[in-house]
Design an enzyme around this catalytic site. Structure first.
Site, PDB file in Angstrom:
ATOM      1  N   LYS A   1     -16.932   2.619   5.866  1.00 42.60           N
ATOM      2  CA  LYS A   1     -16.648   2.669   7.303  1.00 42.60           C
ATOM      3  C   LYS A   1     -17.102   4.016   7.846  1.00 42.60           C
ATOM      4  O   LYS A   1     -16.692   5.051   7.335  1.00 42.60           O
ATOM      5  CB  LYS A   1     -15.139   2.485   7.523  1.00 42.60           C
ATOM      6  CG  LYS A   1     -14.682   2.809   8.942  1.00 42.60           C
ATOM      7  CD  LYS A   1     -13.168   2.654   9.105  1.00 42.60           C
ATOM      8  CE  LYS A   1     -12.752   3.140  10.484  1.00 42.60           C
ATOM      9  NZ  LYS A   1     -11.306   3.008  10.713  1.00 42.60           N
TER      10      LYS A   1
ATOM     11  N   THR B   1       0.831  -1.204   0.000  1.00 38.74           N
ATOM     12  CA  THR B   1       0.000   0.000   0.000  1.00 38.74           C
ATOM     13  C   THR B   1       0.863   1.251   0.000  1.00 38.74           C
ATOM     14  O   THR B   1       0.621   2.190  -0.758  1.00 38.74           O
ATOM     15  CB  THR B   1      -0.910   0.021   1.247  1.00 38.74           C
ATOM     16  OG1 THR B   1      -1.674  -1.193   1.277  1.00 38.74           O
ATOM     17  CG2 THR B   1      -1.862   1.190   1.208  1.00 38.74           C
TER      18      THR B   1
ATOM     19  N   LEU C   1       5.624   1.330   6.919  1.00 39.41           N
ATOM     20  CA  LEU C   1       6.214   0.613   8.055  1.00 39.41           C
ATOM     21  C   LEU C   1       7.700   0.904   8.220  1.00 39.41           C
ATOM     22  O   LEU C   1       8.241   0.800   9.319  1.00 39.41           O
ATOM     23  CB  LEU C   1       6.016  -0.899   7.878  1.00 39.41           C
ATOM     24  CG  LEU C   1       4.556  -1.376   7.830  1.00 39.41           C
ATOM     25  CD1 LEU C   1       4.501  -2.866   7.535  1.00 39.41           C
ATOM     26  CD2 LEU C   1       3.846  -1.060   9.142  1.00 39.41           C
TER      27      LEU C   1
ATOM     28  N   GLU D   1      -6.468   3.266  15.764  1.00 42.98           N
ATOM     29  CA  GLU D   1      -7.259   4.321  15.123  1.00 42.98           C
ATOM     30  C   GLU D   1      -6.965   4.416  13.627  1.00 42.98           C
ATOM     31  O   GLU D   1      -7.069   5.483  13.033  1.00 42.98           O
ATOM     32  CB  GLU D   1      -7.036   5.658  15.830  1.00 42.98           C
ATOM     33  CG  GLU D   1      -7.738   5.762  17.181  1.00 42.98           C
ATOM     34  CD  GLU D   1      -9.272   5.946  17.061  1.00 42.98           C
ATOM     35  OE1 GLU D   1      -9.796   5.958  15.940  1.00 42.98           O
ATOM     36  OE2 GLU D   1      -9.924   6.078  18.116  1.00 42.98           O
TER      37      GLU D   1
END
Lengths: 231, 514
Positions: B83, B16, B341, B350
């Site tokens: 969402k 991503t 990352l 969150e």
């Protein structure tokens, strides 16, 4: 729509259809679908707007016949007022639906719950196991109407691609009551049309789209006729 | 060998982070034009992408729209769903069932008229905070979508983000970036990194594609941090003493009924030594337990997750991974920036991971200098901005734990004074006297808005003890607004379709662009 079923020479053999020139089924409809072929005719009597279908989100071209949901100002005292009757009204309760996506064949469906459908009066749909001449005539007309709708869809698609549709709420000001906005309508964006480059504009001409585009633009003057009818 | 101008960017690593950043850069640079800055991405053909379910923030809508991706196509290919926030279950205590919502929409803007002090004084009666100020709590509980089939693409009647399959998402971004935006793609493994005399990266060496040079490098290599960490030696600051979770175990759960309802918000359920996320995609649920291995054994953690799922967990494979929470001491060093990352990781409480990838990509797009001399200044600005954002993100996540009354060892350790960042302790102390206000969020790039803090604080039962309530006398106005919220809620419940129903229609018809 839930009572729409495909015509079946067995099941529907004894059904008859009456013709209702008052188009009572349109009594509470403030939007009636119109095909691009009839824009020029309809435009001098009814405003033509583009609205999104609540079930599919797809645009449809419609004549506006009321200034709020469930109101048809063209239907009064048991009859159709307008000098022009949108073609969609004339086919009811028959509809031609495509048998498969992308295919060419249509199935003729009927609204079984329509008060025009019965066993006593009207013209027979079937002559024994075969379609009656009346039904053949009506079926052909319904298929022709369905094809006009497909052409109307490509017309709308082209308008969307060229970014020629814009959302516009119509300000309604009646003598009685507070002014309000009729929302959910889209109209042709004249400024965007005038900004089109020559190639795109000529493309519209070749597609035969210019006349309906201008018809739809001019038709918006008829909102005033609706307001007059509502007073 | 290096020109002074920055004409090429090499992204190392897909996923991503890699594909989203490459796509943003190529779109913004107009890389389809061969004379513009060129973007290339190297991805290892050997590292499989893993399809975990992930949540985004509403910012993703603007990101996808700006890349020119069709919303219906995105939802279809990534098993995406809408969402509308997060439901926190049993976070307040473990003794009786409790829950609250952190939502994306409020009916009224709290910076115009802040309803919170009136809610705290009881002007909304017994209603939970989220239900008092937003229609979205009940909409989400009923599994309704935030928009209708007649809504424009990327526009909502209620604010929304997405749940998506991250593996599928990377694939979609990859094909879009290569086919539509002009990103060059190399499938190879990076075996070495070569630096010039000044310590700038010159090129990467690959196993099958030789040496690939560029003027600027983006490290999206994941936890390994191949460029920034390994080659440039930028250190890592652990935050393990602040956020105590260090492992996750995940299971993909099929739906019992393929046409059944889909959760309209992320569920986050507190457990003995961490919390479980439950994300509803269109084709399955993605469920995972983030836990502290110092407080619960791996076996017990997996059992906790299986108990949560229930009978449906039988026969399903669990996958365990170790997570190192923390961030690089610098995110941008010389001609390299780390995104994803490789830059930092906090627990996914969150949904900050993808959101901060987008934010980093946006800043890089805007701030990448044209010439090499500009790098030093850009580096300073970028590092200051993202240190701030990560620090605020850590504080916000930690705040969820601080407000809990749970009494298991993991939760008690989380409330140990020594584990609490001073910045968070000070802010929370000030909120005892002063209700949360816009003045607490002066930074333009605050990662979480004021409303997020309100939803969490008042959802968790935070009660300011030293506020002079006489300062908030507009009770009639507040009650009128609370009443209005309830009216809007009733109206929307009638208007909005079930999430599954809307998705089925979208697959068939798509959304109009107007």
């Amino acid at each position: 729509m839930s009572t729409l079923v495909a015509l079946d020479s067995q099941k529907h053999q004894s059904l008859k259809l009456t013709t209702d020139k008052s188009f009572a089924h349109a009594k509470t409809r403030h939007l009636l679908p119109v095909a691009v072929h009839e824009f020029a005719m309809a435009a001098t009597h009814l405003p033509i707007v583009f609205v999104k279908d609540g079930d599919t989100g797809q645009f449809r071209a419609c004549a506006l016949t009321g200034l709020k949901p469930e109101q048809n100002l063209f239907w009064k005292d048991g009859g159709w007022l307008g000098a022009y009757v949108p073609e969609s009204l004339r086919h009811y309760p028959l509809v031609a639906l495509k048998v498969s996506e992308g295919g060419d064949s249509f199935a003729i469906c009927i609204d079984e719950a329509s008060p025009l459908v019965g066993r006593e009066t009207g013209e027979a749909l079937f002559d024994g196991a075969n379609a009656s001449e009346f039904l053949n005539r009506r079926s052909e007309a319904a298929v022709a109407w369905a094809q006009k709708n497909l052409i109307t869809q490509s017309f709308i698609q082209r308008l969307i691609e060229l970014k020629l549709l814009q959302s516009q709420s119509l300000s309604i000001r009646l003598n009685s009551g507070a002014p309000y906005e009729l929302t959910g309508c889209y109209v042709i964006d004249e400024a965007a049309l005038n900004r089109l480059d020559d190639q795109a504009f000529i493309g519209l001409k070749h597609g035969g789209y210019l006349a309906p585009i201008y018809a739809a633009l001019l038709s918006l003057n008829q909102v005033q006729s609706l307001v007059r009818l509502a007073q | 060998m290096h020109s002074d101008t920055i004409n090429s960017v090499l992204v190392v690593g897909g996923g991503t982070a890699g594909w989203l950043t490459a796509a943003k850069l190529a779109k913004s640079f107009n890389s389809l034009d061969g004379n513009s800055i060129q973007v290339c991405l190297i991805e290892s053909p050997d590292i499989p992408t893993i399809g975990v379910g992930e949540g985004t923030w509403p910012t993703m809508r603007a990101t996808l729209a700006s890349l020119g991706i069709d919303e219906a196509e995105f939802l279809r290919t990534c098993h995406g769903t809408f969402k509308q926030g997060t439901k926190f279950i049993n976070w307040q205590n473990a003794s009786r069932p409790n829950q609250y919502h952190h939502l994306f929409t409020s009916i009224f803007d709290p910076t115009q008229f802040n309803l919170a002090p009136y809610w705290l004084q009881g002007d909304a009666g017994d209603l939970p905070y989220a239900q008092a100020v937003s229609a979205q709590a009940r909409i989400a509980e009923l599994g309704l979508a935030p928009k209708k089939i007649t809504s424009k693409a990327y526009e909502g009647i209620q604010n929304y983000a997405y749940h998506l399959d991250a593996g599928k998402f990377a694939e979609l971004l990859k094909s879009h970036a290569i086919d539509k935006l002009g990103v060059k793609f190399i499938a190879a493994n990076v075996t070495d990194v070569s630096l010039d005399a000044e310590g700038y990266i010159e090129a990467v060496v690959t196993d099958t594609w030789g040496t690939v040079a560029a003027d600027f490098f983006v490290d999206c290599s994941g936890f390994r941090s191949l460029l920034l960490g390994e080659a440039l030696g930028v250190g890592f600051t652990s935050i393990a003493d602040t956020l105590l979770t260090d492992h996750a175990v995940t299971i993909q759960v099929p739906y019992p009924d393929a046409a059944g309802p889909i959760n309209a918000c992320t569920h986050s359920t507190a457990q003995e030594a961490g919390w479980i996320w439950d994300i509803g995609l269109s084709n399955r649920r993605g469920v995972g337990y983030v836990y502290s291995s110092r407080h619960q054994s791996h076996e017990d953690a997996e059992r906790t997750l299986r108990d949560y799922i229930g009978d449906a967990a039988a026969g399903l494979t669990a996958r365990k991974l170790k997570i190192d929470l923390g961030y690089r001491n610098k995110f941008w060093h010389k001609n390299c920036v780390a995104i994803g990352l490789s830059a930092a990781f906090v627990e996914p409480l969150e949904a900050s991971a993808i959101f901060l990838i987008e934010a980093a990509g946006n800043m890089l797009v805007d701030q990448l200098p044209s010439r090499r001399q500009g790098l030093i200044h850009a580096e300073k600005k970028f590092n200051a901005s993202f240190h701030f954002r990560w620090q605020k993100t850590v504080d916000f996540i930690k705040m969820h734990y601080l407000l809990s009354g749970r009494s298991e060892a993991f939760w008690l350790d989380n409330r140990e004074a020594s584990s609490i960042p001073a910045s968070l302790a000070q802010t929370l102390a000030s909120w005892q006297q002063q209700v949360v206000s816009a003045y607490d969020f002066p930074h333009v790039y605050e990662p979480f808005p004021m409303e997020s803090y309100q939803y969490v604080l008042y959802g968790m039962g935070f009660k300011p003890e030293q506020v002079n309530w006489q300062r908030y006398p507009l009770h009639a106005e507040a009650m009128a607004q609370f009443e209005k919220v309830q009216q809007v809620t009733e109206y929307l419940i009638k208007e909005l379709p079930q999430q599954r129903d809307l998705l089925d229609r979208i697959y068939q018809y798509g959304f109009s662009t107007i």
